[in-house]
Design a protein around this motif. Structure first.
Motif, mmCIF file in Angstrom:
data_model
loop_
_atom_site.group_PDB
_atom_site.id
_atom_site.type_symbol
_atom_site.label_atom_id
_atom_site.label_comp_id
_atom_site.label_asym_id
_atom_site.label_seq_id
_atom_site.Cartn_x
_atom_site.Cartn_y
_atom_site.Cartn_z
ATOM 1 N N PRO A 1 36.826 48.539 -3.094
ATOM 2 C CA PRO A 1 36.498 48.306 -4.501
ATOM 3 C C PRO A 1 37.119 47.028 -5.040
ATOM 4 O O PRO A 1 38.192 46.613 -4.599
ATOM 5 C CB PRO A 1 37.067 49.541 -5.202
ATOM 6 N N TRP A 2 36.420 46.428 -5.977
ATOM 7 C CA TRP A 2 36.898 45.240 -6.686
ATOM 8 C C TRP A 2 36.843 45.569 -8.178
ATOM 9 O O TRP A 2 35.798 45.996 -8.687
ATOM 10 C CB TRP A 2 36.018 44.033 -6.402
ATOM 11 N N LEU A 3 37.946 45.382 -8.884
ATOM 12 C CA LEU A 3 38.020 45.674 -10.311
ATOM 13 C C LEU A 3 37.926 44.367 -11.088
ATOM 14 O O LEU A 3 38.721 43.454 -10.878
ATOM 15 C CB LEU A 3 39.321 46.392 -10.646
ATOM 16 N N VAL A 4 36.976 44.286 -11.978
ATOM 17 C CA VAL A 4 36.758 43.076 -12.776
ATOM 18 C C VAL A 4 37.340 43.324 -14.165
ATOM 19 O O VAL A 4 36.874 44.216 -14.885
ATOM 20 C CB VAL A 4 35.263 42.727 -12.865
ATOM 21 N N MET A 5 38.343 42.535 -14.532
ATOM 22 C CA MET A 5 39.072 42.748 -15.782
ATOM 23 C C MET A 5 39.120 41.464 -16.602
ATOM 24 O O MET A 5 38.790 40.391 -16.103
ATOM 25 C CB MET A 5 40.501 43.211 -15.480
ATOM 26 N N GLU A 6 39.553 41.620 -17.831
ATOM 27 C CA GLU A 6 39.744 40.420 -18.647
ATOM 28 C C GLU A 6 40.872 39.586 -18.059
ATOM 29 O O GLU A 6 41.830 40.104 -17.475
ATOM 30 C CB GLU A 6 40.068 40.803 -20.095
ATOM 31 N N LEU A 7 40.750 38.287 -18.204
ATOM 32 C CA LEU A 7 41.752 37.359 -17.700
ATOM 33 C C LEU A 7 42.785 37.096 -18.789
ATOM 34 O O LEU A 7 42.445 36.632 -19.885
ATOM 35 C CB LEU A 7 41.093 36.045 -17.275
ATOM 36 N N LEU A 8 44.039 37.420 -18.510
ATOM 37 C CA LEU A 8 45.120 37.211 -19.462
ATOM 38 C C LEU A 8 45.868 35.933 -19.119
ATOM 39 O O LEU A 8 46.109 35.642 -17.942
ATOM 40 C CB LEU A 8 46.090 38.395 -19.432
ATOM 41 N N ARG A 9 46.261 35.197 -20.127
ATOM 42 C CA ARG A 9 47.021 33.960 -19.921
ATOM 43 C C ARG A 9 48.350 34.084 -20.644
ATOM 44 O O ARG A 9 48.396 34.364 -21.831
ATOM 45 C CB ARG A 9 46.244 32.748 -20.442
ATOM 46 N N GLY A 10 49.411 33.878 -19.902
ATOM 47 C CA GLY A 10 50.750 34.008 -20.459
ATOM 48 C C GLY A 10 51.722 34.396 -19.364
ATOM 49 O O GLY A 10 51.646 33.886 -18.254
ATOM 50 N N ARG A 11 52.619 35.327 -19.660
ATOM 51 C CA ARG A 11 53.593 35.762 -18.667
ATOM 52 C C ARG A 11 54.020 37.192 -18.981
ATOM 53 O O ARG A 11 53.832 37.679 -20.103
ATOM 54 C CB ARG A 11 54.807 34.838 -18.633
#
Length: 502
Positions: free
Chosen positions: A87-97
């Motif tokens: 399986p591959w989970l497609v999620m929102e891309l978060l930018r930060g730390r």
């Protein structure tokens, strides 16, 4: 995957991190023209059919648990793709730390800032709890701070839904030592109050600059079960101690905790908690043999749960001088002496190490004009830092790195500090196993347009650490074999330092 796209839709751009469960990629959704994060599940070789099935079930559960939740404080799941038998989970891309990275780099947080983070996370947890989902792995590494100020709870990979059987067999605990509530260590399934305890331990790390319980995995388990609840410095101390009370009934309810955190975030003092919510050691509860069992398992196996926080002691183990695990954080720049660097770079005035780091782990480089040495101690995306890796996690990460590098025969290469300012194409030589360093190791080289080797890489694993070494030179004099041997010497020198420290 066809035409370089997952499901004909998602183009994988670059890896963001590798973990025991696989690799997280930055990707582009070509259909909706947006960037996303894709979590690729890769299974280690040699797994039994049941272990493979459990790993896939865990990934699917992450999708099931997360997809039901809609809240700005919870990472959004867009899609699930099953391709190439995983399986591959497609999620929102978060930018930060992450919160863990922030504390590690900047130290303790101001109490009002930590309180705002805590309130945001707890409100997100309340949404999950209202839908019967318990996170079970709230820790600094799973709290993400975006550049826009958003606080996001990530990785519902071991979430538990009410009425659904747990993934693990009876007697096996999943979580991060030092952030697992006492009742879960005793073998109980836990509930919302368990996530509240984990959040209290997470915020303790934020305001104190270090975990509430330190030491080996076994020592953290023992301390969680046996020692009085520590009180963090500052105005959040009593509230966090209440959230971390040994017995769930002694902890405040989520709404009370959110209100108290919001007050501290606004600059006021935390409200006085009701008398029933004591922050002192509660009445003893029946242990059911859980404490002794979990401590014994943790001592025997070193880490039976996913390592979670920075620890401060070595676990001595093997007779050949290799510790069972390296858990004392070290300055990566101290792994090579000035003599080591000078010998490889062929200079009597070796450069000072330049500390740096990224999502893969802390690193150090020693650049000169025309040549340089680089070294990194790596971690997976599921772990706070390399020193918290377990042996099993390190073995999986090592195998994942081998699989990752075999995918790319041509690589864009640059190193401005040694004079390579523009991106250059390089061809990777075949990966090969090597001896003489670590418990397992592999190496490869990069060749330039002339066909000569200019860079040599060595990856090795020692106990719970995965170390990568890079040596580059723009000079024409060294032979290809000279460059290979130079990288190997760097790897061996760093290994000697680690063994001496152990």
């Amino acid at each position: 995957m066809s035409a370089g796209r997952l499901a004909g839709r998602y183009s994988l751009l670059r890896p963001l991190g590798a973990g025991g469960m696989g690799t997280v990629w930055q990707a582009r959704d070509e259909m909706l023209d947006r960037e996303v994060a894709v979590k690729e599940l890769t299974l280690p070789e040699g797994m039994s059919p049941k272990e493979r099935s459990d790993s896939i079930t865990r990934a699917v559960r992450e999708a099931q648990a997360t997809a039901r939740l809609r809240h700005p404080g919870i990472v959004a799941l867009h899609d699930v793709v099953v391709e190439n038998d995983r399986p591959w989970l497609v999620m929102e891309l978060l930018r930060g730390r992450t919160l863990a990275e922030t504390v590690r780099e900047f130290g303790p947080m101001p109490p009002d800032y930590a309180a705002r983070i805590g309130a945001d996370v707890l409100e997100a947890l309340c949404v999950a709890h209202a839908q019967g989902v318990q996170h079970r792995d709230v820790k600094p590494g799973n709290v993400f701070l975006t550049g826009s100020g958003r606080v996001v709870l990530t990785d519902f990979g071991i979430a538990r839904q009410e009425g659904q059987a747990t993934l693990t067999e009876q007697g096996l605990m999943i979580g991060s030592p030092g952030f697992i509530a006492p009742e879960r260590l005793e073998g109980q399934p836990g509930g919302p109050a368990s996530d509240l305890w984990s959040l209290g331990a997470t915020l303790y790390t934020a305001v104190a600059g270090g975990p509430a319980y330190s030491g080996s995995a076994a020592q953290r388990v023992r301390a969680t079960l046996m020692e009085p609840v520590p009180v963090a410095p500052g105005p959040l101390g009593p509230l966090l101690a209440a959230m971390m009370a040994h017995h769930p009934s002694a902890r405040p309810d989520a709404r009370t905790a959110v209100d108290a955190l919001r007050q501290v975030a606004a600059g006021a003092e935390a409200p006085q908690l009701p008398v029933t919510q004591t922050v002192t050691a509660p009445t003893k509860v029946k242990r059911r043999g859980g404490a002794a069992r979990w401590i014994a398992v943790a001592v025997a196996a070193v880490v039976v749960v996913a390592a979670g926080t920075t620890a401060f002691l070595f676990l001595q183990g093997e007779d050949d001088g290799v510790p069972s695990a390296f858990t004392v954080p070290m300055d990566v720049c101290t792994l090579l002496s000035s003599q080591d660097v000078g010998g490889v770079l062929r200079t009597q005035n070796p450069p000072e190490g330049r500390p740096d780091g990224d999502e893969v782990g802390p690193k150090c480089s020693w650049p000169l004009s025309g040549s340089g040495v680089g070294l990194q101690v790596q971690k997976d995306s599921d772990t706070v830092d390399p020193w918290s890796m377990s042996g099993d996690s390190a073995r999986r990460l090592f195998q994942n790195q081998k699989r990752y590098w075999t995918r790319f025969k041509q690589i864009s290469w640059t190193w401005p500090e040694i004079g390579v300012n523009d991106s250059r194409k390089a061809l990777r030589t075949p990966l090969r196993p090597i001896g003489g360093v670590g418990e397992e190791a592999f190496a490869f080289e990069l060749k330039g347009a002339t066909g000569r080797v200019h860079t040599a890489h060595v990856f090795y694993r020692l106990a719970n650490l995965v170390v990568s070494v890079e040596y580059s030179t723009l000079a024409n004099k060294p032979t290809d074999d000279d460059i290979k041997q130079a990288a190997l010497r760097v790897a061996q020198a760093s290994e000697r330092t680690l063994r001496d420290a152990g």
